[in-house]
Write a protein that holds these residues in place. Sequence first.
Motif, short mmCIF file in Angstrom:
data_model
loop_
_atom_site.label_atom_id
_atom_site.label_comp_id
_atom_site.label_asym_id
_atom_site.label_seq_id
_atom_site.Cartn_x
_atom_site.Cartn_y
_atom_site.Cartn_z
N GLN A 115 -21.69 36.63 8.57
CA GLN A 115 -21.20 35.70 7.55
C GLN A 115 -22.33 35.00 6.80
OE1 GLN A 115 -17.50 34.83 7.12
NE2 GLN A 115 -17.92 36.93 7.68
N THR A 116 -23.58 35.37 7.11
CA THR A 116 -24.71 34.63 6.54
C THR A 116 -25.01 35.10 5.10
OG1 THR A 116 -25.52 34.51 8.78
CG2 THR A 116 -27.02 33.80 7.09
N GLY A 117 -25.71 34.25 4.36
CA GLY A 117 -26.03 34.42 2.95
C GLY A 117 -26.03 35.80 2.36
N PRO A 118 -27.01 36.65 2.70
CA PRO A 118 -27.10 37.95 2.03
C PRO A 118 -25.83 38.79 2.18
CG PRO A 118 -29.12 37.49 3.20
CD PRO A 118 -28.18 36.41 3.58
N ALA A 154 -22.84 37.44 2.70
CA ALA A 154 -21.78 36.69 2.00
C ALA A 154 -21.79 36.99 0.51
CB ALA A 154 -21.95 35.19 2.24
N ILE A 155 -22.99 37.08 -0.11
CA ILE A 155 -22.99 37.34 -1.55
C ILE A 155 -22.62 38.79 -1.86
CG2 ILE A 155 -24.55 35.47 -2.23
CD1 ILE A 155 -26.78 37.52 -2.48
N CYS A 156 -22.66 39.66 -0.86
CA CYS A 156 -22.26 41.06 -1.08
C CYS A 156 -20.85 41.32 -0.56
CB CYS A 156 -23.25 42.00 -0.43
SG CYS A 156 -24.89 41.91 -1.16
N GLU A 171 -17.44 37.76 3.19
CA GLU A 171 -16.27 36.91 3.42
C GLU A 171 -14.97 37.69 3.17
OE1 GLU A 171 -17.36 33.86 0.70
OE2 GLU A 171 -18.50 32.73 2.18
N ASP A 172 -15.01 38.56 2.18
CA ASP A 172 -13.81 39.38 1.92
C ASP A 172 -13.53 40.32 3.08
OD1 ASP A 172 -13.83 38.15 -0.51
OD2 ASP A 172 -14.89 39.79 -1.52
N GLU A 190 -23.74 34.98 12.86
CA GLU A 190 -24.79 34.76 11.87
C GLU A 190 -25.67 36.00 11.81
OE1 GLU A 190 -24.37 32.47 9.93
OE2 GLU A 190 -23.29 30.88 10.94
N CYS A 191 -26.61 35.97 10.88
CA CYS A 191 -27.40 37.14 10.46
C CYS A 191 -27.66 38.19 11.54
CB CYS A 191 -28.73 36.68 9.88
SG CYS A 191 -29.61 38.01 9.04
N LEU A 192 -27.32 39.43 11.24
CA LEU A 192 -27.52 40.53 12.17
C LEU A 192 -28.79 41.32 11.85
CD1 LEU A 192 -23.84 41.81 12.45
CD2 LEU A 192 -25.14 40.64 14.21
N CYS A 235 -29.65 42.98 6.32
CA CYS A 235 -29.22 42.45 5.02
C CYS A 235 -29.30 43.49 3.91
CB CYS A 235 -30.06 41.24 4.65
SG CYS A 235 -30.40 40.15 6.03
N GLY A 236 -30.15 44.51 4.08
CA GLY A 236 -30.30 45.52 3.04
C GLY A 236 -29.09 46.42 2.93
N PHE A 264 -35.35 42.20 7.27
CA PHE A 264 -34.98 43.32 8.14
C PHE A 264 -36.07 44.37 8.15
CE2 PHE A 264 -33.62 45.70 4.39
CZ PHE A 264 -33.31 44.67 3.52
N ARG A 274 -34.62 41.29 19.65
CA ARG A 274 -33.37 40.54 19.64
C ARG A 274 -32.23 41.39 20.19
NH1 ARG A 274 -31.02 39.57 13.63
NH2 ARG A 274 -29.43 38.61 14.91
N ASN A 278 -23.70 27.93 3.05
CA ASN A 278 -23.74 29.03 4.00
C ASN A 278 -24.97 28.96 4.89
OD1 ASN A 278 -24.23 31.74 5.03
ND2 ASN A 278 -22.53 32.36 3.75
N PHE A 279 -26.14 28.75 4.28
CA PHE A 279 -27.37 28.69 5.07
C PHE A 279 -27.39 27.45 5.96
CE2 PHE A 279 -29.56 31.54 1.81
CZ PHE A 279 -29.44 32.64 2.64
N ARG A 321 -24.85 26.07 7.34
CA ARG A 321 -23.99 26.38 8.49
C ARG A 321 -24.78 27.20 9.50
NH1 ARG A 321 -20.13 30.47 6.89
NH2 ARG A 321 -21.81 31.73 7.70
#
Lengths: 193, 452
Positions: free
Chosen positions: A102-105, A107-109, A112-113, A141-143, A146-147, B90, B124, B345-346, B348
């Motif tokens: 659900q994190t930024g990169p 979310a903008i792609c 959320e949908d 959160e971020c996995l 993002c690419g 990444f 991770r 978002n960030f 959060r």
Amino acid sequence: MNEKLFKYKLYVKNNNDVSFTPETLAKIQTIISHYPDGQHKSALIPILHIAQEELGGSLNVDIMDYVAGLLNITPIEVYEVATFYSQFYIDPVGKYVIEVCQTGPCAICGGEDIMNYLEEKLKIKVGETTGDKLFSLKAVECLGACGSAPVMQVNTEFHEFLDMQKIDEIIAKLRNESELTKPEELTWKERLS
Amino acid sequence: MERKIILENIEIDGIRLLEVYRENGGYKSIEKALKTMTPDEVVAEVKTSGLRGRGGAGFPTGMKWSFIDKKSGNPRYLVCNADESEPGTFKDRYLLEHIPHRLIEGMICSAYALGANKAYIYVRGEFKSIIGILNEALKECYKAGLLGKNILGSGYDLDLHVHTGAGAYICGEETALLESLEGKRGNPRLKPPFPAIKGLYGCPTVVNNVETLANIGWIVNNSGEEYAKIGIGRSTGTKLISACGNINNPGVYEIELGLPVEEFIYSDKYCGGVKGGKELKAVIPGGSSVPILPKNLILNTLAGEKRLMSYESLSEGGFITGSMLGSGGFIVYDEDACIVRNTYNFSRFYHHESCGQCSPCREGTSWLESVLHRIENGQGKMKDIDLLVSIASKIEGNTICPLGDAAAWPVAAAVRHFRSEFEFHVLHPEIVKNVKHGSLEKYLEIPVLTAE
């Protein structure tokens, strides 16, 4: 003691018998041998990964106490680690845990949908498990992929460049696979040693 | 000119395997370092190279190594930080997935330079497949005598193991990583003592990023002097940039430091321009923790010079008009991106990942999240915008580890550069309640606020 008072039902011990197979115990000894003498506590996180995978998908007090016994540390040392890291589940989960980034990169792609669509499709809300105990849906959160956003992982297998059609395919595949005894992927045990 | 150091030969089939990697010149640096150089000579080469930490802070690697305590007689450790969890970054995952031996080669040279006989790669927990790949690679190395006792007959011993985390962003901070490696909660430690004096198990330890260590093999092979010739000024060498967001070609690119930002965004060799032919709105150049910059400031500095991809150029102008190279997580936003929603978002994210040890961060990140949530959902007031700035300034610099700063900087920068967008959210609650994405001005019939 009132169960409802505790977010994690840490204090409910069922006294169920839990134990690893001899083969797993041997693997665990290998993992412990990776650390210097007297520093066996370092093996805690890898062992919890294996425990969670082999002993039912989530951790409970019985399992955590058992791991504490294996490593000769106090139970609280296991509880505090298990509740700190987000990959360890204290509450029971379904066979497939779907974690949507659900994190930024993402979310903008459209991350959320993707989440909304999954909620609709599985007919559950974030954090819940389906009635047949097959799917749990989680927001994470971020996995670190993002690419290829948007991304989700199903039991730590990544699925990237998601869209509605891909989700349909993945869910359909998982529903079929669930009839098999074991998904065709390497386990934590195999990867860690 | 295109320079490849870390991703050299990555296009070769099967480069993930030891055999193929060695056929293509891999592990030559081990022979050279272990048999013809003293550990101090390796450290000196790295110092000459000017290599700087690639994890985000950009601290000179050679200098970090020279701090390690050699007098105490305690065993020394080298730990590779592969807990890559900064949103937008990444690059390490790509490197480890395709060419894991590059890291192992660099780690053997580095451990030799530091006099460490045990080293760990902290990966991770989400990168389960990477853990499998690394363990396969390590097995190959043990079999070939590149790891274990008496490596290649040099008399030097090194044990290298993979350790896994379990989903905590904070473990990317070096002392939290060490705590986690010791089997504890990832709570960062107070510094000093620095890990170079008291690190893993209380012994001298160096923690380096994957990409930093992956450079060491090349430096040993070709000398630090050659490495220092690549790049620009004090930003020597190449850097992996992971580009994502609203661009045509998201992915990992190795660039020579000093490449103009404009070329990186618009060249077909790299990002290939903004997706769908839209206008560029803003860029976060170094992972979610660094300040966001609007189009005019990311392409050119305030003084009107071309902004370059280098440590110095990106931070030109400080945090008022500049940003940071950080970890190289390059996030691009098009004209339709909503900065308020993105900032929320960030926030959060940082609230979720705060370990809870220091009050300013534990409480402050929660405040930032709820105030931003309020603004984003049309319940904000004008004074909330200043409240955000005030909270951010009270977190910054008041915490044990930099997670507090990382949570505060993006919010402060978003308000600084996109204040009109925050004001729009406060003034038009009926629009922001119903529209979640994109630039909201287009939903207005008459523009109320002029663009900045």
